[in-house]
Design a protein around this motif. Sequence first.
Motif, mmCIF file in Angstrom:
data_model
loop_
_atom_site.group_PDB
_atom_site.id
_atom_site.type_symbol
_atom_site.label_atom_id
_atom_site.label_comp_id
_atom_site.label_asym_id
_atom_site.label_seq_id
_atom_site.Cartn_x
_atom_site.Cartn_y
_atom_site.Cartn_z
ATOM 1 N N LEU A 153 -13.793 13.313 12.092
ATOM 2 C CA LEU A 153 -13.312 14.540 12.720
ATOM 3 C C LEU A 153 -14.184 14.916 13.914
ATOM 4 C CD1 LEU A 153 -12.380 16.781 9.660
ATOM 5 C CD2 LEU A 153 -10.847 15.502 11.168
ATOM 6 N N ARG A 154 -15.525 14.796 13.752
ATOM 7 C CA ARG A 154 -16.425 15.114 14.870
ATOM 8 C C ARG A 154 -16.194 14.164 16.038
ATOM 9 N NH1 ARG A 154 -20.175 15.862 10.583
ATOM 10 N NH2 ARG A 154 -20.950 13.743 10.901
ATOM 11 N N GLN A 155 -16.022 12.880 15.720
ATOM 12 C CA GLN A 155 -15.797 11.905 16.786
ATOM 13 C C GLN A 155 -14.476 12.171 17.499
ATOM 14 O OE1 GLN A 155 -15.569 7.874 15.397
ATOM 15 N NE2 GLN A 155 -14.810 7.113 17.338
ATOM 16 N N THR A 156 -13.419 12.490 16.724
ATOM 17 C CA THR A 156 -12.122 12.773 17.336
ATOM 18 C C THR A 156 -12.195 13.999 18.232
ATOM 19 O OG1 THR A 156 -10.991 11.820 15.410
ATOM 20 C CG2 THR A 156 -9.708 13.255 16.840
ATOM 21 N N GLU A 157 -12.880 15.027 17.761
ATOM 22 C CA GLU A 157 -13.027 16.245 18.563
ATOM 23 C C GLU A 157 -13.794 15.967 19.843
ATOM 24 O OE1 GLU A 157 -14.894 20.765 18.139
ATOM 25 O OE2 GLU A 157 -14.974 19.353 16.462
ATOM 26 N N GLN A 158 -14.877 15.164 19.718
ATOM 27 C CA GLN A 158 -15.669 14.859 20.901
ATOM 28 C C GLN A 158 -14.887 14.004 21.891
ATOM 29 O OE1 GLN A 158 -18.644 16.212 21.625
ATOM 30 N NE2 GLN A 158 -18.247 15.291 23.616
ATOM 31 N N ARG A 159 -14.104 13.061 21.368
ATOM 32 C CA ARG A 159 -13.302 12.232 22.261
ATOM 33 C C ARG A 159 -12.258 13.067 22.999
ATOM 34 N NH1 ARG A 159 -13.380 6.862 22.134
ATOM 35 N NH2 ARG A 159 -11.218 6.743 22.776
ATOM 36 N N ALA A 160 -11.690 14.055 22.294
ATOM 37 C CA ALA A 160 -10.727 14.945 22.953
ATOM 38 C C ALA A 160 -11.404 15.747 24.061
ATOM 39 C CB ALA A 160 -10.089 15.874 21.926
ATOM 40 N N LEU A 161 -12.620 16.247 23.778
ATOM 41 C CA LEU A 161 -13.351 16.994 24.793
ATOM 42 C C LEU A 161 -13.702 16.099 25.983
ATOM 43 C CD1 LEU A 161 -15.742 19.112 22.537
ATOM 44 C CD2 LEU A 161 -13.725 19.911 23.785
ATOM 45 N N ASP A 162 -14.155 14.860 25.672
ATOM 46 C CA ASP A 162 -14.503 13.932 26.758
ATOM 47 C C ASP A 162 -13.284 13.571 27.589
ATOM 48 O OD1 ASP A 162 -17.117 13.937 25.947
ATOM 49 O OD2 ASP A 162 -16.966 12.095 24.764
ATOM 50 N N ALA A 163 -12.131 13.381 26.898
ATOM 51 C CA ALA A 163 -10.914 13.040 27.639
ATOM 52 C C ALA A 163 -10.498 14.193 28.552
ATOM 53 C CB ALA A 163 -9.788 12.706 26.660
ATOM 54 N N GLU A 164 -10.611 15.417 28.041
ATOM 55 C CA GLU A 164 -10.263 16.578 28.861
ATOM 56 C C GLU A 164 -11.208 16.701 30.050
ATOM 57 O OE1 GLU A 164 -9.684 21.423 28.384
ATOM 58 O OE2 GLU A 164 -10.224 20.171 26.659
ATOM 59 N N ARG A 165 -12.509 16.475 29.780
ATOM 60 C CA ARG A 165 -13.481 16.552 30.868
ATOM 61 C C ARG A 165 -13.219 15.467 31.912
ATOM 62 N NH1 ARG A 165 -17.742 15.656 28.110
ATOM 63 N NH2 ARG A 165 -18.012 17.799 27.426
ATOM 64 N N THR A 166 -12.867 14.267 31.426
ATOM 65 C CA THR A 166 -12.591 13.170 32.358
ATOM 66 C C THR A 166 -11.365 13.471 33.214
ATOM 67 O OG1 THR A 166 -13.568 11.574 30.823
ATOM 68 C CG2 THR A 166 -12.094 10.710 32.524
ATOM 69 N N ARG A 260 -24.914 13.566 19.811
ATOM 70 C CA ARG A 260 -23.521 13.502 19.356
ATOM 71 C C ARG A 260 -23.236 12.169 18.663
ATOM 72 N NH1 ARG A 260 -22.285 15.784 24.546
ATOM 73 N NH2 ARG A 260 -21.499 13.769 25.251
ATOM 74 N N ALA A 261 -23.798 11.088 19.194
ATOM 75 C CA ALA A 261 -23.588 9.779 18.570
ATOM 76 C C ALA A 261 -24.230 9.735 17.183
ATOM 77 C CB ALA A 261 -24.166 8.676 19.461
ATOM 78 N N ARG A 262 -25.426 10.296 17.064
ATOM 79 C CA ARG A 262 -26.081 10.314 15.744
ATOM 80 C C ARG A 262 -25.306 11.178 14.767
ATOM 81 N NH1 ARG A 262 -30.940 11.069 19.197
ATOM 82 N NH2 ARG A 262 -31.938 9.015 19.415
ATOM 83 N N ALA A 263 -24.762 12.292 15.248
ATOM 84 C CA ALA A 263 -23.958 13.147 14.376
ATOM 85 C C ALA A 263 -22.708 12.426 13.881
ATOM 86 C CB ALA A 263 -23.568 14.424 15.113
ATOM 87 N N ALA A 264 -22.217 11.467 14.683
ATOM 88 C CA ALA A 264 -21.043 10.677 14.280
ATOM 89 C C ALA A 264 -21.403 9.530 13.356
ATOM 90 C CB ALA A 264 -20.336 10.131 15.524
ATOM 91 N N GLY A 265 -22.706 9.374 13.031
ATOM 92 C CA GLY A 265 -23.120 8.360 12.076
ATOM 93 C C GLY A 265 -23.759 7.126 12.673
ATOM 94 N N ILE A 266 -24.008 7.093 13.984
ATOM 95 C CA ILE A 266 -24.616 5.919 14.617
ATOM 96 C C ILE A 266 -26.137 6.052 14.559
ATOM 97 C CG2 ILE A 266 -24.854 4.606 16.759
ATOM 98 C CD1 ILE A 266 -22.104 5.570 17.566
ATOM 99 N N ALA A 267 -26.820 5.029 14.022
ATOM 100 C CA ALA A 267 -28.286 4.994 14.043
ATOM 101 C C ALA A 267 -28.710 4.536 15.440
ATOM 102 C CB ALA A 267 -28.810 4.044 12.972
ATOM 103 N N LEU A 268 -29.110 5.476 16.276
ATOM 104 C CA LEU A 268 -29.283 5.214 17.705
ATOM 105 C C LEU A 268 -30.729 5.390 18.125
ATOM 106 C CD1 LEU A 268 -27.966 4.678 20.485
ATOM 107 C CD2 LEU A 268 -27.628 7.145 20.683
#
Length: 384
Positions: A153-166, A260-268
């Motif tokens: 859900l967090r990733q989908t929301e962030q992708r929507a925000l990024d798409a809108e910003r783009t 944001r990437a870490r919040a989505a579960g990526i060990a970064l």
Amino acid sequence: MQGDIGRRTQLLDAALAAVIGTAVVLAALAAAAPGVVDLLLVAAGSLALAAHRRAPRTVLAVTTLCMSAYVVHAHPGTWAAFPVLAAVHAAARSGYRAQAVAAGGLFLTGYVLVLLATAPDTRDTVERSVLLLGWFLCAGVTGLIDKNWQAYLRQTEQRALDAERTRDETALRRAGEERLRIARELHDSLTHSISIVKLQAGVAVHLARKRGDEVEPALLAIQEAGGEAMRELRATLEVLRTDVAEPGPGLDRIGELAERARAAGIALAVTADGDTRPLPADVDRAAYRIVQEALTNVARHADRAGTTVRLSYTISSLVVSVDDQGPCLPGDTVVPGTGLTGMRERVTALGGTLVVAPRAHGGFSVRAELPLTAAGPAGRAVTG
């Protein structure tokens, strides 16, 4: 608004803990006459669940110890596991799988030992043990499912925000390009024509005065109007050429992107080599977008595998490397999608080099070299 949501969540957690505690107490009263110590243990183990979002490991430890002590002291039924099941679910959802397994194993072991010591019926002991084992497995699995769902859900929301910003950035960039085109057209056509009119009017006025003739008012008006038109046109062109640079984030916001990437579960892990310094605006934006798209691909195609982002500054270029430990194997075919295509276009526009390919030891690598000096469209992109 966020404060209201946080308070509402805390109230719901407290209510859930109270419901679980009440249910266990009622079950204890129905089964026997619990003592004060038993009631205190049940209350402490259940009410601790109210803090499961803020301190899942602490809640797991307190609930497991309290309910295990209650089991040893009072020999209750399987319902005594309910608070521990809730704590195991919360710990697994928060990413503490090992602790959840250890706590579940500790409680289950203690419960089985108590049954073996107090219940003569071996069949009943086995049935209760298997039932509890199934409950704990379900609690752990549902916790992991909940964790992955929240990350999705967090990733989908962030992708929507990024798409809108783009989309907004693309619209602003196109508007800026159109303004520049209009400015060029006005400069190449109107400026030349008005200059000729003004020049010819000036020559006519000069010749009339040289001959001693009276200068016609209309001629003076043309000369003055030509000068005023030139001034207004220059002001208009200045306005059209102002603030047309492409907007967008740069590497100064790489920390926000990493969080944001870490919040989505990526060990970064993010590292920087060389002399870190301000970059040209277009290079800065392109580097950010490359890292953003690469991390998006890790989340989508590499199961949020461990990832390293490295920014290497040299005298003449910036090298952006994003390496993940995903399931991609050497020799796998890379089919460029929209993200990689856009990444290639950005690098090419800056005259840089892009390499995207599986890593030799598994995983996927994105490496972009961006020159820090102005470059034409002679950049190249390599895939595979």
